[in-house]
Design a protein around this motif. Structure first.
Motif, PDB file in Angstrom:
ATOM      1  N   PRO B  27      -2.519  22.902  20.675  1.00  0.00           N
ATOM      2  CA  PRO B  27      -1.543  21.934  21.184  1.00  0.00           C
ATOM      3  C   PRO B  27      -0.904  21.171  20.016  1.00  0.00           C
ATOM      4  CG  PRO B  27      -3.718  21.591  22.162  1.00  0.00           C
ATOM      5  CD  PRO B  27      -3.877  22.630  21.115  1.00  0.00           C
ATOM      6  N   PRO B  28       0.387  20.789  20.164  1.00  0.00           N
ATOM      7  CA  PRO B  28       1.060  20.089  19.058  1.00  0.00           C
ATOM      8  C   PRO B  28       0.313  18.831  18.629  1.00  0.00           C
ATOM      9  CG  PRO B  28       2.591  20.542  20.867  1.00  0.00           C
ATOM     10  CD  PRO B  28       1.255  20.974  21.328  1.00  0.00           C
ATOM     11  N   GLY B  29      -0.241  18.101  19.631  1.00  0.00           N
ATOM     12  CA  GLY B  29      -0.970  16.869  19.317  1.00  0.00           C
ATOM     13  C   GLY B  29      -2.149  17.150  18.393  1.00  0.00           C
ATOM     14  N   LEU B  30      -2.843  18.255  18.675  1.00  0.00           N
ATOM     15  CA  LEU B  30      -4.009  18.609  17.861  1.00  0.00           C
ATOM     16  C   LEU B  30      -3.574  18.959  16.442  1.00  0.00           C
ATOM     17  CD1 LEU B  30      -6.988  19.158  17.589  1.00  0.00           C
ATOM     18  CD2 LEU B  30      -6.668  21.390  18.618  1.00  0.00           C
ATOM     19  N   ARG B  31      -2.417  19.662  16.345  1.00  0.00           N
ATOM     20  CA  ARG B  31      -1.944  20.046  15.016  1.00  0.00           C
ATOM     21  C   ARG B  31      -1.506  18.809  14.218  1.00  0.00           C
ATOM     22  NH1 ARG B  31       2.402  24.337  16.085  1.00  0.00           N
ATOM     23  NH2 ARG B  31       2.028  23.891  18.276  1.00  0.00           N
ATOM     24  N   VAL B  32      -0.745  17.930  14.870  1.00  0.00           N
ATOM     25  CA  VAL B  32      -0.281  16.715  14.160  1.00  0.00           C
ATOM     26  C   VAL B  32      -1.483  15.818  13.829  1.00  0.00           C
ATOM     27  CG1 VAL B  32       1.147  14.635  14.351  1.00  0.00           C
ATOM     28  CG2 VAL B  32       1.990  16.793  15.265  1.00  0.00           C
ATOM     29  N   GLY B  33      -2.345  15.591  14.848  1.00  0.00           N
ATOM     30  CA  GLY B  33      -3.524  14.740  14.645  1.00  0.00           C
ATOM     31  C   GLY B  33      -4.427  15.306  13.564  1.00  0.00           C
ATOM     32  N   GLY B  34      -4.681  16.615  13.636  1.00  0.00           N
ATOM     33  CA  GLY B  34      -5.531  17.269  12.630  1.00  0.00           C
ATOM     34  C   GLY B  34      -4.925  17.109  11.245  1.00  0.00           C
ATOM     35  N   GLY B  35      -3.588  17.230  11.163  1.00  0.00           N
ATOM     36  CA  GLY B  35      -2.907  17.085   9.874  1.00  0.00           C
ATOM     37  C   GLY B  35      -3.085  15.681   9.311  1.00  0.00           C
ATOM     38  N   ASN B 206     -24.690  23.318  24.417  1.00  0.00           N
ATOM     39  CA  ASN B 206     -23.728  23.455  25.510  1.00  0.00           C
ATOM     40  C   ASN B 206     -23.035  22.160  25.886  1.00  0.00           C
ATOM     41  OD1 ASN B 206     -23.614  26.268  26.530  1.00  0.00           O
ATOM     42  ND2 ASN B 206     -25.834  25.961  26.512  1.00  0.00           N
ATOM     43  N   ILE B 207     -23.588  21.024  25.443  1.00  0.00           N
ATOM     44  CA  ILE B 207     -22.914  19.759  25.793  1.00  0.00           C
ATOM     45  C   ILE B 207     -22.225  19.137  24.580  1.00  0.00           C
ATOM     46  CG2 ILE B 207     -24.464  19.273  27.725  1.00  0.00           C
ATOM     47  CD1 ILE B 207     -25.837  17.188  25.987  1.00  0.00           C
ATOM     48  N   MET B 208     -22.290  19.824  23.430  1.00  0.00           N
ATOM     49  CA  MET B 208     -21.733  19.230  22.219  1.00  0.00           C
ATOM     50  C   MET B 208     -20.208  19.144  22.231  1.00  0.00           C
ATOM     51  SD  MET B 208     -23.991  17.846  20.676  1.00  0.00           S
ATOM     52  CE  MET B 208     -23.337  17.126  19.195  1.00  0.00           C
ATOM     53  N   GLY B 209     -19.541  20.051  22.959  1.00  0.00           N
ATOM     54  CA  GLY B 209     -18.072  20.061  22.974  1.00  0.00           C
ATOM     55  C   GLY B 209     -17.487  18.715  23.370  1.00  0.00           C
ATOM     56  N   PRO B 210     -17.775  18.254  24.605  1.00  0.00           N
ATOM     57  CA  PRO B 210     -17.228  16.958  25.006  1.00  0.00           C
ATOM     58  C   PRO B 210     -17.691  15.812  24.119  1.00  0.00           C
ATOM     59  CG  PRO B 210     -18.530  17.949  26.792  1.00  0.00           C
ATOM     60  CD  PRO B 210     -18.495  18.934  25.679  1.00  0.00           C
ATOM     61  N   ILE B 211     -18.906  15.932  23.580  1.00  0.00           N
ATOM     62  CA  ILE B 211     -19.417  14.842  22.735  1.00  0.00           C
ATOM     63  C   ILE B 211     -18.625  14.771  21.423  1.00  0.00           C
ATOM     64  CG2 ILE B 211     -21.430  14.121  21.366  1.00  0.00           C
ATOM     65  CD1 ILE B 211     -23.095  14.983  23.837  1.00  0.00           C
ATOM     66  N   GLY B 279      -8.333  13.892  19.135  1.00  0.00           N
ATOM     67  CA  GLY B 279      -9.256  13.847  20.271  1.00  0.00           C
ATOM     68  C   GLY B 279      -8.600  14.340  21.548  1.00  0.00           C
ATOM     69  N   ASP B 280      -7.376  13.828  21.810  1.00  0.00           N
ATOM     70  CA  ASP B 280      -6.647  14.257  23.016  1.00  0.00           C
ATOM     71  C   ASP B 280      -6.346  15.749  22.954  1.00  0.00           C
ATOM     72  OD1 ASP B 280      -6.668  11.769  24.087  1.00  0.00           O
ATOM     73  OD2 ASP B 280      -4.619  11.238  23.512  1.00  0.00           O
ATOM     74  N   GLY B 281      -5.922  16.193  21.753  1.00  0.00           N
ATOM     75  CA  GLY B 281      -5.575  17.607  21.575  1.00  0.00           C
ATOM     76  C   GLY B 281      -6.786  18.506  21.783  1.00  0.00           C
ATOM     77  N   LEU B 282      -7.929  18.091  21.233  1.00  0.00           N
ATOM     78  CA  LEU B 282      -9.164  18.884  21.397  1.00  0.00           C
ATOM     79  C   LEU B 282      -9.538  18.969  22.872  1.00  0.00           C
ATOM     80  CD1 LEU B 282     -11.466  17.643  18.478  1.00  0.00           C
ATOM     81  CD2 LEU B 282     -10.658  19.974  18.839  1.00  0.00           C
ATOM     82  N   ARG B 283      -9.353  17.838  23.576  1.00  0.00           N
ATOM     83  CA  ARG B 283      -9.698  17.827  25.003  1.00  0.00           C
ATOM     84  C   ARG B 283      -8.787  18.781  25.775  1.00  0.00           C
ATOM     85  NH1 ARG B 283      -9.964  12.028  27.018  1.00  0.00           N
ATOM     86  NH2 ARG B 283      -7.748  12.200  26.636  1.00  0.00           N
ATOM     87  N   ASP B 284      -7.487  18.734  25.460  1.00  0.00           N
ATOM     88  CA  ASP B 284      -6.545  19.642  26.129  1.00  0.00           C
ATOM     89  C   ASP B 284      -6.880  21.087  25.811  1.00  0.00           C
ATOM     90  OD1 ASP B 284      -5.329  17.456  27.075  1.00  0.00           O
ATOM     91  OD2 ASP B 284      -3.515  17.598  25.851  1.00  0.00           O
ATOM     92  N   TRP B 285      -7.219  21.324  24.556  1.00  0.00           N
ATOM     93  CA  TRP B 285      -7.475  22.692  24.090  1.00  0.00           C
ATOM     94  C   TRP B 285      -8.738  23.256  24.736  1.00  0.00           C
ATOM     95  CZ3 TRP B 285     -10.047  24.945  19.326  1.00  0.00           C
ATOM     96  CH2 TRP B 285      -9.539  26.214  19.053  1.00  0.00           C
ATOM     97  N   ALA B 286      -9.766  22.355  24.864  1.00  0.00           N
ATOM     98  CA  ALA B 286     -11.049  22.816  25.404  1.00  0.00           C
ATOM     99  C   ALA B 286     -10.996  23.002  26.907  1.00  0.00           C
ATOM    100  CB  ALA B 286     -12.139  21.803  25.046  1.00  0.00           C
ATOM    101  N   ASP B 287     -10.047  22.304  27.576  1.00  0.00           N
ATOM    102  CA  ASP B 287      -9.994  22.362  29.027  1.00  0.00           C
ATOM    103  C   ASP B 287      -8.809  23.227  29.458  1.00  0.00           C
ATOM    104  OD1 ASP B 287      -9.833  21.981  31.700  1.00  0.00           O
ATOM    105  OD2 ASP B 287      -9.812  19.798  31.664  1.00  0.00           O
ATOM    106  N   ARG B 290      -5.992  21.747  31.527  1.00  0.00           N
ATOM    107  CA  ARG B 290      -5.049  20.783  30.958  1.00  0.00           C
ATOM    108  C   ARG B 290      -4.094  21.449  29.991  1.00  0.00           C
ATOM    109  NH1 ARG B 290      -7.543  15.295  31.183  1.00  0.00           N
ATOM    110  NH2 ARG B 290      -6.063  14.683  29.622  1.00  0.00           N
ATOM    111  N   ARG B 291      -4.415  22.732  29.604  1.00  0.00           N
ATOM    112  CA  ARG B 291      -3.561  23.406  28.636  1.00  0.00           C
ATOM    113  C   ARG B 291      -2.146  23.533  29.173  1.00  0.00           C
ATOM    114  NH1 ARG B 291      -6.981  28.396  26.630  1.00  0.00           N
ATOM    115  NH2 ARG B 291      -8.656  27.098  25.886  1.00  0.00           N
ATOM    116  N   GLY B 292      -1.204  23.242  28.362  1.00  0.00           N
ATOM    117  CA  GLY B 292       0.183  23.398  28.759  1.00  0.00           C
ATOM    118  C   GLY B 292       0.719  22.198  29.498  1.00  0.00           C
ATOM    119  N   ARG B 293      -0.200  21.298  29.949  1.00  0.00           N
ATOM    120  CA  ARG B 293       0.276  20.088  30.627  1.00  0.00           C
ATOM    121  C   ARG B 293       0.596  19.041  29.572  1.00  0.00           C
ATOM    122  NH1 ARG B 293      -3.715  17.174  34.533  1.00  0.00           N
ATOM    123  NH2 ARG B 293      -4.294  19.202  35.322  1.00  0.00           N
TER     124      ARG B 293
END
Lengths: 313, 294
Positions: B27-35, B206-211, B279-287, B290-293
């Protein structure tokens, strides 16, 4: 509804009790002798003994807590070591600045957020929406104290339109409001940004409902659809968030008061920390915590009234 | 005919990238945030081995200078180089944020996992207390700790850490409750695996993703709260450079030079924005829902 109210009341009482434990325990965390820490190394044994008795350090902590809780329940928060006056009296005097600041900021945040959120939702995906969403994101990440400094720099130093700080008191309400303008804008900005995002999201959900389609089919103008039909139904989550935002506003207010040198609860607690006036800090923190718990409870109950499904769960 | 097999191997343009063997687009947010986060981490990492000047060295003849080749971001009221102080401030912000989130994450996950597995009275009591703690803002905790321990980075890190414990505990507990009902945990139990092994080998991974996602968002909050505390004089103490403290010191001189007040605010905003978007981007990416929304 009655079990719901009882459950929420119980939760609020428990939270308040935990707050009293946390506030009281702060004194137990002081390394060494708190009386010595307050009075310094050169204090006389008599003065140390007197302060220990005042703070109750000669009694076991649990007994001290119970006694302190009893006094707090009678609205007696003790006497400030720094000012030599009752803490309750000092807090009441400062609430005249803090409460108007927080309430005006909440109103401003609610108004700006609702307006911008509605504009963004009406123009979804268009440049206006992107602009508003950009503002919302910026408002959320900018630290409020920095925003305050930049506003002072522009409106006070550059344009000379508004005062950079201080508070003349409510004797002259106009001057008081002028002095509160920049602090209110500073405090409201981040909350307005969050509100904008919530109103936009909530409105976009509502705008796809059947009754909105019906209103449009009946020929209601788009402005009427958004402001007359959708906004009213999108308000439920907004009211809830406004309540919860109160906690954020109160704590952020401590910082903003410091930026604008306002004599509110924030500056009182900072003076207390500097003077190691534990009684004063405990009193202010407890009052802030009680206000937050009280408003959270009211929000919960209001939510239960607005949406009966919540109360029946 | 020769072209037919090649044609049939090519999948329609509408096939998702992942099905064509390519990694799904971030997601663009993840790319910008990661950058942005990478930029701040790089600046902090470089500051460990190299700084343009000593961030604490005062040069009274060069006070409040605007940006110039010798001082690319200008100087403060002591003539200290603002670029060097910004770099050292980045290190401090990340360090304080990491320790605070580390405290919250380790305590929260431990409580959440134990409560989720133990259930019963312990679970109910722990969750009730954590809910109550959740209503107590980090700043109030920090005020209490600053009074008890004297203001400093330690008290602010502990306060922020304690304040985020309930979020991690709730997440971990929810993850454990879900994982407990999964066949792989039941199978491990049936094979006689001890509780600790089940937790570390089967449940935690298995629970580390959301954490991790929550930790990224908590970093943003921690950086912001620490800056506020340092601004109030309750966080990092001088001479250590911290963005909040730099703002505090700049306030008295900002009518003479705005730069000492400008850069720290931008530093805090970039860091907070980076972690929030990430954080938002990772959440969108993992779910996938939410992808594409947007």
């Amino acid at each position: 509804m009655a079990p719901f109210v009882a459950q929420r009341l119980g939760g609020a009482v428990l939270t308040l009790l935990l707050a009293t434990v946390l506030v009281f325990s702060a004194l137990l965390l002081v390394p060494g002798d708190p009386a010595q820490t307050i009075l310094g190394l050169e204090a006389s044994p008599d003065a140390l003994g007197a302060l220990r008795r005042t703070l109750g350090l000669d009694r076991p902590p649990v007994r001290r807590y119970v006694e302190w809780l009893g006094r707090v329940a009678r609205a007696d928060l003790g006497t400030s070591i720094r000012y030599g006056r009752p803490v309750g009296e000092l807090i009441r005097a400062r609430l005249g600045v803090t409460l108007p600041l927080v309430i005006l900021s909440m109103l401003a945040a609610g108004l700006i957020g609702t307006l911008l959120g509605a504009i963004a939702a009406r123009h979804e995906g268009r440049p206006l929406d992107l602009g508003v969403s950009g503002f919302a994101l910026t408002g959320l990440v900018l630290p409020s104290f920095w925003v305050g400094l930049m506003l002072i720099l522009f409106f006070s130093a550059q344009m000379r339109w508004l005062p950079s700080g201080g508070f003349p008191g409510w004797g002259d309400p106009r001057a008081a409001l002028v002095h509160l303008t920049l602090p209110v804008v500073t405090l409201a900005l981040a909350r307005a940004a969050l509100m904008t995002r919530i109103v936009r999201g909530s409105l976009l959900d509502v705008l796809h409902e059947d009754y909105i389609r019906t209103a449009r089919a009946k020929g209601v103008a788009e402005r009427g659809v958004v402001y007359g039909h959708a906004l009213r139904n999108a308000a439920i989550p907004v009211v809830t968030v406004l309540g919860l935002e109160f906690a954020q506003l109160l704590t952020a207010g401590v910082v903003v008061e410091s930026v604008f040198a306002l004599p509110g609860l924030g500056s009182l607690v900072l003076t207390g920390i500097e003077a190691r006036d534990y009684t004063l800090v405990q009193g202010v923190v407890l009052v802030l915590a009680a206000m937050i718990v009280g408003l959270n409870l009211l929000t919960d109950l209001a939510y239960g009234l607005l949406d009966p499904r919540i109360a029946s769960r | 005919m020769a072209g037919a097999p090649a044609q049939s191997r090519r999948l329609p343009a509408t096939t998702p990238a992942s099905a064509r063997g390519a990694a799904p687009r971030l997601p663009p947010g993840l790319r910008v945030g990661g950058g942005l986060v990478t930029l701040v981490v790089l600046v902090a990492a470089v500051s460990l081995v190299w700084l343009p000047q000593d961030p604490d060295a005062a040069h009274f003849l060069e006070r409040l200078r605007p940006p110039a080749p010798a001082h690319p971001l200008g100087t403060d009221h002591f003539g200290r180089d603002l670029l060097a102080r910004m770099m050292a401030g980045a290190r401090n912000a990340l360090w304080v944020g990491l320790v605070a989130v580390g405290i919250g994450l380790s305590a929260g996950v431990t409580i959440g996992v134990v409560a989720g597995f133990a259930g019963g009275l312990f679970d109910r009591t722990a969750m009730l207390l954590l809910d109550a703690l959740y209503a107590f803002p980090a700043l109030l905790l920090a005020l209490l700790l600053a009074t008890a321990w004297r203001p400093g980075a330690t008290s602010s890190m502990v306060a922020v850490g304690i304040a985020v414990v309930p979020i991690f505990a709730r997440l971990a507990r929810a993850g454990v409750l879900t994982a407990k009902a999964q066949p792989y945990v039941e199978a491990a139990r049936a094979l006689g695996a001890p509780g600790r092994r089940i937790v570390f080998r089967h449940v935690l991974p298995n629970i580390m993703g959301p954490i991790i996602i929550q930790a990224t968002l908590a970093m943003a909050a921690a950086v912001l709260i620490e800056a506020a505390l340092s601004y109030l004089g309750l966080g990092t103490q001088p001479p250590t450079a911290s963005w909040g403290r730099m703002l505090r010191e700049a306030q008295s001189f900002m009518f003479l030079s705005p730069y000492p007040a400008l850069w720290p605010g931008l530093g805090i905003a970039v860091t907070v924005l980076g972690f929030n978007l990430m954080g938002d981007g990772l959440r969108d990416w993992a779910d996938p829902r939410r992808r594409g929304r947007r």
